[in-house]
Design an enzyme around this catalytic site. Structure first.
Site, PDB file in Angstrom:
ATOM      1  N   ALA A 220       0.828  -1.214   0.000  1.00  0.00           N
ATOM      2  CA  ALA A 220       0.000   0.000   0.000  1.00  0.00           C
ATOM      3  C   ALA A 220       0.860   1.262   0.000  1.00  0.00           C
ATOM      4  CB  ALA A 220      -0.920   0.007   1.219  1.00  0.00           C
ATOM      5  N   CYS A 221       0.358   2.276  -0.690  1.00  0.00           N
ATOM      6  CA  CYS A 221       0.975   3.601  -0.651  1.00  0.00           C
ATOM      7  C   CYS A 221      -0.139   4.632  -0.656  1.00  0.00           C
ATOM      8  CB  CYS A 221       1.937   3.809  -1.818  1.00  0.00           C
ATOM      9  SG  CYS A 221       1.153   3.980  -3.427  1.00  0.00           S
ATOM     10  N   GLY A 222       0.213   5.873  -0.604  1.00  0.00           N
ATOM     11  CA  GLY A 222      -0.773   6.938  -0.514  1.00  0.00           C
ATOM     12  C   GLY A 222      -1.858   6.889  -1.575  1.00  0.00           C
TER      13      GLY A 222
ATOM     14  N   GLY B 290      -1.878   4.397  -4.232  1.00  0.00           N
ATOM     15  CA  GLY B 290      -2.059   3.056  -4.788  1.00  0.00           C
ATOM     16  C   GLY B 290      -1.576   2.907  -6.214  1.00  0.00           C
TER      17      GLY B 290
ATOM     18  N   VAL C 144      -3.688   3.299   0.475  1.00  0.00           N
ATOM     19  CA  VAL C 144      -3.902   3.088   1.906  1.00  0.00           C
ATOM     20  C   VAL C 144      -5.397   3.063   2.217  1.00  0.00           C
ATOM     21  CG1 VAL C 144      -3.631   4.157   4.184  1.00  0.00           C
ATOM     22  CG2 VAL C 144      -1.673   3.995   2.653  1.00  0.00           C
TER      23      VAL C 144
END
Length: 96
Positions: A7-9, A11, A40
């Site tokens: 996951a990242c800010g 996606g 996220v």
């Protein structure tokens, strides 16, 4: 089979790169896994269905809503470090 989220800010970019590093590391360790990548926000809503969520360390607090004994949130300091990812995976597996 291990179920993993990268996951990242948003996606998009970072989570895709983390996913590729995780897949490479799991293959090296001969661990069968399904790795998805997403934002996220999305990971918060589906995270309880996964075993592990990898995200940047500074975003770990976003997952306080996941309150089960199964899903492990792993924060990464260096998103591009295969060594760090491998160490974190090994630590996770030792606790099973």
């Amino acid at each position: 089979m291990l179920r993993v989220i990268a996951a990242c800010g948003n996606g998009m970019g970072s989570s895709q790169l983390i996913k590729m590093k995780i897949e490479k590391t799991l293959k090296k360790l001969n661990i069968s896994a399904k790795v998805d990548h997403m934002s996220v926000g999305e990971a918060k809503s589906v995270g309880e269905n996964y075993d592990v969520i990898f995200c940047p360390k500074h975003l770990m607090s976003n997952f306080s809503c996941i309150d089960n004994n199964r899903t492990k949130i792993i924060g990464l300091i260096n998103l591009m470090s295969e060594k760090e990812i491998e160490e974190k995976i090994k630590e996770y597996l030792m606790r099973l």
